[in-house]
Design a protein around this motif. Structure first.
Motif, PDB file in Angstrom:
ATOM      1  N   MET A 107      52.662  61.065 -23.183  1.00 22.56           N
ATOM      2  CA  MET A 107      52.658  60.110 -24.301  1.00 22.56           C
ATOM      3  C   MET A 107      53.880  59.182 -24.204  1.00 22.56           C
ATOM      4  SD  MET A 107      52.735  61.026 -28.381  1.00 22.56           S
ATOM      5  CE  MET A 107      53.548  59.900 -29.507  1.00 22.56           C
ATOM      6  N   GLU A 108      53.682  57.905 -24.620  1.00 25.42           N
ATOM      7  CA  GLU A 108      54.792  56.945 -24.664  1.00 25.42           C
ATOM      8  C   GLU A 108      55.589  57.164 -25.946  1.00 25.42           C
ATOM      9  OE1 GLU A 108      55.739  53.974 -22.695  1.00 25.42           O
ATOM     10  OE2 GLU A 108      54.874  55.433 -21.292  1.00 25.42           O
ATOM     11  N   PHE A 109      56.908  57.188 -25.823  1.00 22.79           N
ATOM     12  CA  PHE A 109      57.733  57.354 -27.017  1.00 22.79           C
ATOM     13  C   PHE A 109      58.523  56.076 -27.290  1.00 22.79           C
ATOM     14  CE2 PHE A 109      57.428  61.771 -25.320  1.00 22.79           C
ATOM     15  CZ  PHE A 109      56.770  62.344 -26.402  1.00 22.79           C
ATOM     16  N   LYS A 110      58.767  55.825 -28.586  1.00 19.66           N
ATOM     17  CA  LYS A 110      59.522  54.631 -28.977  1.00 19.66           C
ATOM     18  C   LYS A 110      60.958  54.980 -29.360  1.00 19.66           C
ATOM     19  CE  LYS A 110      58.559  51.764 -32.514  1.00 19.66           C
ATOM     20  NZ  LYS A 110      57.729  51.502 -33.697  1.00 19.66           N
ATOM     21  N   ASN A 111      61.126  56.184 -29.910  1.00 16.04           N
ATOM     22  CA  ASN A 111      62.418  56.542 -30.514  1.00 16.04           C
ATOM     23  C   ASN A 111      63.139  57.675 -29.805  1.00 16.04           C
ATOM     24  OD1 ASN A 111      62.064  54.895 -33.094  1.00 16.04           O
ATOM     25  ND2 ASN A 111      60.194  56.122 -33.020  1.00 16.04           N
ATOM     26  N   ILE A 112      62.512  58.207 -28.781  1.00 19.28           N
ATOM     27  CA  ILE A 112      63.168  59.264 -28.010  1.00 19.28           C
ATOM     28  C   ILE A 112      62.913  59.015 -26.522  1.00 19.28           C
ATOM     29  CG2 ILE A 112      62.849  60.989 -29.840  1.00 19.28           C
ATOM     30  CD1 ILE A 112      60.710  62.308 -28.100  1.00 19.28           C
ATOM     31  N   LEU A 130      66.994  60.119 -38.147  1.00 22.74           N
ATOM     32  CA  LEU A 130      65.618  60.621 -38.016  1.00 22.74           C
ATOM     33  C   LEU A 130      64.721  60.033 -39.099  1.00 22.74           C
ATOM     34  CD1 LEU A 130      66.429  64.427 -37.488  1.00 22.74           C
ATOM     35  CD2 LEU A 130      65.899  62.721 -35.715  1.00 22.74           C
ATOM     36  N   ASN A 131      63.866  59.095 -38.706  1.00 19.60           N
ATOM     37  CA  ASN A 131      62.800  58.692 -39.620  1.00 19.60           C
ATOM     38  C   ASN A 131      61.564  59.537 -39.280  1.00 19.60           C
ATOM     39  OD1 ASN A 131      61.990  57.571 -37.249  1.00 19.60           O
ATOM     40  ND2 ASN A 131      61.975  55.457 -37.949  1.00 19.60           N
ATOM     41  N   LEU A 132      60.507  59.352 -40.066  1.00 17.30           N
ATOM     42  CA  LEU A 132      59.319  60.192 -39.866  1.00 17.30           C
ATOM     43  C   LEU A 132      58.743  60.004 -38.460  1.00 17.30           C
ATOM     44  CD1 LEU A 132      57.318  62.195 -41.058  1.00 17.30           C
ATOM     45  CD2 LEU A 132      56.017  60.267 -41.979  1.00 17.30           C
ATOM     46  N   PHE A 183      58.350  65.568 -46.489  1.00 23.45           N
ATOM     47  CA  PHE A 183      59.266  65.180 -45.411  1.00 23.45           C
ATOM     48  C   PHE A 183      60.149  66.377 -45.017  1.00 23.45           C
ATOM     49  CE2 PHE A 183      63.126  62.539 -44.070  1.00 23.45           C
ATOM     50  CZ  PHE A 183      62.588  62.201 -42.844  1.00 23.45           C
ATOM     51  N   ALA A 184      60.691  67.043 -46.035  1.00 19.41           N
ATOM     52  CA  ALA A 184      61.545  68.210 -45.757  1.00 19.41           C
ATOM     53  C   ALA A 184      60.744  69.282 -45.015  1.00 19.41           C
ATOM     54  CB  ALA A 184      62.118  68.772 -47.064  1.00 19.41           C
ATOM     55  N   GLU A 185      59.531  69.538 -45.479  1.00 19.85           N
ATOM     56  CA  GLU A 185      58.717  70.593 -44.851  1.00 19.85           C
ATOM     57  C   GLU A 185      58.344  70.232 -43.411  1.00 19.85           C
ATOM     58  OE1 GLU A 185      56.778  72.552 -48.865  1.00 19.85           O
ATOM     59  OE2 GLU A 185      55.589  71.121 -47.731  1.00 19.85           O
ATOM     60  N   PHE A 186      58.072  68.947 -43.187  1.00 20.97           N
ATOM     61  CA  PHE A 186      57.731  68.556 -41.818  1.00 20.97           C
ATOM     62  C   PHE A 186      58.949  68.729 -40.900  1.00 20.97           C
ATOM     63  CE2 PHE A 186      57.110  65.339 -38.405  1.00 20.97           C
ATOM     64  CZ  PHE A 186      56.057  65.990 -37.770  1.00 20.97           C
ATOM     65  N   GLY A 187      60.110  68.251 -41.363  1.00 17.28           N
ATOM     66  CA  GLY A 187      61.339  68.423 -40.561  1.00 17.28           C
ATOM     67  C   GLY A 187      61.615  69.898 -40.305  1.00 17.28           C
ATOM     68  N   GLN A 188      61.453  70.721 -41.332  1.00 20.79           N
ATOM     69  CA  GLN A 188      61.674  72.173 -41.167  1.00 20.79           C
ATOM     70  C   GLN A 188      60.732  72.745 -40.114  1.00 20.79           C
ATOM     71  OE1 GLN A 188      61.218  73.937 -45.041  1.00 20.79           O
ATOM     72  NE2 GLN A 188      63.173  73.159 -45.785  1.00 20.79           N
ATOM     73  N   LYS A 189      59.481  72.286 -40.158  1.00 23.83           N
ATOM     74  CA  LYS A 189      58.480  72.803 -39.211  1.00 23.83           C
ATOM     75  C   LYS A 189      58.850  72.417 -37.777  1.00 23.83           C
ATOM     76  CE  LYS A 189      54.431  71.229 -37.820  1.00 23.83           C
ATOM     77  NZ  LYS A 189      53.304  70.365 -37.770  1.00 23.83           N
ATOM     78  N   VAL A 190      59.292  71.175 -37.603  1.00 23.24           N
ATOM     79  CA  VAL A 190      59.662  70.714 -36.259  1.00 23.24           C
ATOM     80  C   VAL A 190      60.871  71.517 -35.739  1.00 23.24           C
ATOM     81  CG1 VAL A 190      60.456  68.743 -34.887  1.00 23.24           C
ATOM     82  CG2 VAL A 190      58.757  68.392 -36.688  1.00 23.24           C
ATOM     83  N   LYS A 212      58.132  62.851 -35.672  1.00 22.14           N
ATOM     84  CA  LYS A 212      56.812  63.105 -35.076  1.00 22.14           C
ATOM     85  C   LYS A 212      56.892  63.055 -33.559  1.00 22.14           C
ATOM     86  CE  LYS A 212      53.695  61.653 -38.750  1.00 22.14           C
ATOM     87  NZ  LYS A 212      52.926  60.563 -39.331  1.00 22.14           N
ATOM     88  N   GLU A 213      57.717  62.152 -33.027  1.00 20.37           N
ATOM     89  CA  GLU A 213      57.858  62.081 -31.568  1.00 20.37           C
ATOM     90  C   GLU A 213      58.571  63.324 -31.030  1.00 20.37           C
ATOM     91  OE1 GLU A 213      59.412  58.357 -30.147  1.00 20.37           O
ATOM     92  OE2 GLU A 213      57.816  57.205 -31.113  1.00 20.37           O
ATOM     93  N   ILE A 214      59.578  63.807 -31.766  1.00 23.39           N
ATOM     94  CA  ILE A 214      60.257  65.041 -31.335  1.00 23.39           C
ATOM     95  C   ILE A 214      59.246  66.187 -31.319  1.00 23.39           C
ATOM     96  CG2 ILE A 214      62.053  66.744 -31.901  1.00 23.39           C
ATOM     97  CD1 ILE A 214      63.643  64.440 -33.213  1.00 23.39           C
ATOM     98  N   ASP A 215      58.419  66.229 -32.370  1.00 24.83           N
ATOM     99  CA  ASP A 215      57.393  67.263 -32.470  1.00 24.83           C
ATOM    100  C   ASP A 215      56.462  67.206 -31.251  1.00 24.83           C
ATOM    101  OD1 ASP A 215      56.128  69.346 -33.913  1.00 24.83           O
ATOM    102  OD2 ASP A 215      54.540  67.969 -34.488  1.00 24.83           O
ATOM    103  N   GLN A 216      56.025  65.996 -30.902  1.00 23.23           N
ATOM    104  CA  GLN A 216      55.124  65.819 -29.771  1.00 23.23           C
ATOM    105  C   GLN A 216      55.812  66.225 -28.460  1.00 23.23           C
ATOM    106  OE1 GLN A 216      51.936  65.098 -29.670  1.00 23.23           O
ATOM    107  NE2 GLN A 216      51.968  65.188 -27.423  1.00 23.23           N
ATOM    108  N   ALA A 217      57.084  65.813 -28.312  1.00 25.46           N
ATOM    109  CA  ALA A 217      57.829  66.153 -27.092  1.00 25.46           C
ATOM    110  C   ALA A 217      57.973  67.676 -26.972  1.00 25.46           C
ATOM    111  CB  ALA A 217      59.207  65.487 -27.114  1.00 25.46           C
ATOM    112  N   LEU A 218      58.195  68.337 -28.104  1.00 24.27           N
ATOM    113  CA  LEU A 218      58.324  69.804 -28.079  1.00 24.27           C
ATOM    114  C   LEU A 218      57.020  70.458 -27.642  1.00 24.27           C
ATOM    115  CD1 LEU A 218      60.372  70.351 -31.363  1.00 24.27           C
ATOM    116  CD2 LEU A 218      61.220  70.651 -29.035  1.00 24.27           C
ATOM    117  N   GLU A 219      55.901  69.891 -28.132  1.00 21.85           N
ATOM    118  CA  GLU A 219      54.588  70.414 -27.704  1.00 21.85           C
ATOM    119  C   GLU A 219      54.436  70.269 -26.193  1.00 21.85           C
ATOM    120  OE1 GLU A 219      52.169  72.107 -29.151  1.00 21.85           O
ATOM    121  OE2 GLU A 219      53.418  72.163 -30.943  1.00 21.85           O
ATOM    122  N   GLU A 220      54.849  69.099 -25.678  1.00 21.06           N
ATOM    123  CA  GLU A 220      54.698  68.867 -24.235  1.00 21.06           C
ATOM    124  C   GLU A 220      55.563  69.819 -23.427  1.00 21.06           C
ATOM    125  OE1 GLU A 220      55.007  64.703 -23.072  1.00 21.06           O
ATOM    126  OE2 GLU A 220      53.708  64.102 -24.728  1.00 21.06           O
TER     127      GLU A 220
END
Ligand code: CO8
Length: 260
Positions: free
Chosen positions: A1-6, A28-30, A82-89, A34-42
């Protein structure tokens, strides 16, 4: 995936995730989360990746917190999401079966300090600064800071840092155990890679089981932790790496681990 912020790189078994929003000190914006989350999955799925390093692009900031301009108009429901999403990541980092090293190269404030604390090992450059300044914005840490900071530095220091919002330098962070090593800025990534290489030279299944045992034990009573440790210890004896590691020692040669 292409990333814009990481940025995401893979070098000889080590995946480097660099948060890259220099104009806002890597806040960290949303979209970035989300990109960090995706990178972690990869990196989680990629068998070539053995160790992960997280850092901030540029020389000024690791991550200067959650993006205040994005948070300022949130209603309570959005703030909770937002807090829950950040916590999950960040929890994904903590639970990842691969070791994650934070190379803290500048400001690690609020969500930035929380990101670093979710990593297994934190090293810092001399110019790194840490803090949980949220109370100065009329909020509290929301990506795990109230939970992880006391577990890492103890209740008194954690409460002092969170109630005052004080920023501490890298030497103080080392003194209180928030980081385990401080090096020159230009040597920071080299040092992170050195630690990664040293880990990769060991039995990686054993490293993974040790991570699980430590993570479970820190949140459990001692009996639960000990019981988990004994079972994880036993699992090591079902691996080829245990046989190889012990044979190599007795034969006075370097082990050749196969991660099986
Ligand atoms: N969010 C958005 N923008 C930021 C942030 C941030 N956290 N930090 C810095 N920036 C921006 C600045 O606004 C500035 O932008 P511009 O050039 O457009 O004016 C640019 O980055 C450079 O910053 P400064 O000019 O302020 O640089 P200085 O060298 O003067 O100061 C500091 C550096 C000390 C790091 C300063 O920027 C600062 O104090 N930043 C804010 C730090 C902070 O309070 N962080 C905590 C945020 S709250 C948080 O992280 C909560 C996490 C949990 C969220 C839960 C969800 C609800």
């Amino acid at each position: 995936m292409e990333f814009k912020n990481i940025k995401l790189e893979l070098n000889e078994g080590v995946s480097l995730i660099a948060i890259d929003r220099p104009k806002s000190l890597n806040a960290l914006n949303l979209e970035t989360l989300k990109e960090i989350d995706q990178a972690l999955e990869e990196v989680k799925e990629n068998e070539e990746v053995k160790v992960v390093i997280i850092t901030g692009a540029g020389e000024k900031a690791f991550v200067a917190g959650a993006d205040i301009s994005e948070m300022k108009d949130m209603n309570p429901l959005k703030a909770k999401e937002f807090a829950e999403f950040g916590q999950k990541v960040f929890r994904k980092i903590e639970l990842m079966k691969k070791p994650v090293i934070a190379a803290v190269n500048g400001y690690a404030l609020g969500g930035g300090c929380e990101l670093a604390m979710a990593c297994d090992i934190r090293i810092a450059s001399h110019n790194a600064k840490f803090g949980q300044p949220e109370v100065g914005l009329g909020i509290i840490p929301g990506f795990g800071g109230t939970q992880r900071l006391p577990r890492i530095v103890g209740m008194s220091k954690a409460k002092e840092l969170i109630y005052t919002g004080d920023m501490i330098d890298a030497e103080e962070a080392l003194r209180i155990g928030l980081v385990s090593k401080v090096v020159e800025q230009e040597k920071l990534l080299e040092e992170a890679y050195n630690i990664a290489k040293k880990i990769m030279s060991k039995g990686m299944i054993a490293v993974r089981l040790a991570k699980e045992a430590i993570n479970i034990g820190i949140n459990a009573d001692i009996e639960t932790g000990m019981s988990y440790e004994a079972k994880a210890f036993a699992v090591c004896f079902a691996t080829e790496d245990q046989k190889e590691g012990m044979a190599a020692f007795l034969e006075k040669r370097a082990p050749k681990f196969v991660d099986k």
